[in-house]
Design an enzyme around this catalytic site. Sequence first.
Site, PDB file in Angstrom:
ATOM      1  N   GLU A 261      31.323  70.046  -6.274  1.00 34.47           N
ATOM      2  CA  GLU A 261      29.850  70.089  -6.212  1.00 34.47           C
ATOM      3  C   GLU A 261      29.255  68.742  -6.641  1.00 34.47           C
ATOM      4  OE1 GLU A 261      28.720  73.430  -8.620  1.00 34.47           O
ATOM      5  OE2 GLU A 261      29.966  74.784  -7.439  1.00 34.47           O
ATOM      6  N   HIS A 279      24.850  76.619  -6.155  1.00 31.83           N
ATOM      7  CA  HIS A 279      25.213  77.034  -7.524  1.00 31.83           C
ATOM      8  C   HIS A 279      23.981  77.506  -8.308  1.00 31.83           C
ATOM      9  CE1 HIS A 279      28.359  76.384 -10.936  1.00 31.83           C
ATOM     10  NE2 HIS A 279      27.546  77.384 -11.216  1.00 31.83           N
TER      11      HIS A 279
END
Length: 313
Positions: A261, A279
Site C-alpha cells: 500500500e 484501507h
Amino acid sequence: MKPDIVVTAHISAPGTMPTLEREFTAHHLWRATDEKSFLAALADRVEGMAVGGHRPIDAALMDALPKLKVIANFGVGVDSIDLAAAQARGIAVTNTPDVLTDEVADLAIALVLDAARGMSAGDRFIRAGKWTKGGMALQRGIRGKTLGILGLGRIGSAIAAHGEHFGMRVLWTGPRPKPAARWTYVADLVELAREADVLVVACPGGAATRRLVTAEVLAALGPEGMLVNIGRGSVVDEPALVDALKGGILGRAALDVFEDEPKVPEALLAMENVVLTPHIGSATIETRAAMGQLMIDNLLAYYAGKPLLTRVV
Ligand code: 8YV
C-alpha cells in the site's frame, strides 16, 4: 514537566494529534529530515512512542532510543512492529482492539454485498451512460450462500455474526479450533475455500500468515467464488490473485488491503469484477477518534505507573 514521546507518523484521527501535544512533549519523527540525528538528540529521555501508518518499527529504531519502554500502536494489527525485538529489550507494545471491531466488520460485509450485487459496478455503469442503452447484467445474491472466514478473532467473529444476519451459512478456519465458537471449524483452508462461496480474510498479518491464500486456495473458491480481504494484503498471494481473476479461475474480489500500500496492482484497476477500497476498514471519524484515544490512554497509563490497557507483549 510533560514526558517526551516520539510520534512516528501523522495519525489521522480527530483530536488525537492535539491531545498528544497537550499531554506530552511530542517529537514528530515523520517531520524529521535527518532521522538519525533527530533520534540521537532524544536518546537520553524518550520512554514512550506513538506509532501508526504501518511504518516498520524495527530493532534499529528501538536501539536508537535506549530508554524506550512503551510503543503504543494506532491500530489493532501490530505486524509492522518487531515484537520479538521489543520483548528482548523489555519494551511493552499496546494496540487498539475492540473499538474498531464493528466498523471493520461492517466494511467487510459491505464489500461482500458490493462485489456480489454490483453497487460500485452499477455506479460506474450509470456514470458511463450505459443504462440508457439497456439494463445492467444480473448479479448474485448472498442469502443461502456459504461464508468462509479465515481468522475467527474479534473482527472475524463480528463478520460471522453479520453473515448469519444476512442468511449465510458460516464456516471458519484458523490455527486451532475454538470450543466456544458457534460456527463450524474447517481445519484446512483449501477445503474451506472449496465449501465457501465467499472467503473473507480477517486474520492478522505477519510471518505466520504470509501468503496463506495461495493459487490453490483461489482455485478452490472457483469461478463463482469471491475473495474479500479486510485483514492484511500480505496474507494473499497478490500476483496469484491477479492471475486467478484474469483467467476466470476466481469469480470476484473485494479488497481493502494490499501487499504494498498504497500501490495497487495495475491489472486490478480495469477489472469490473473487483471492488477496491483504500484501507478504510477503521476509517470513520468515530472509530479513528476512539482508536486515537485508546492509544493515548495506554501512554498515559504507562506514565502514571498504571497497568497498560491493551497490551500485546
Ligand atoms: C490502521 C488497521 O490502523 O487497526 C489496524 O490494524 O489496519 C487500521 O485500522 C489504520 O490504517 C491506521 O494506520
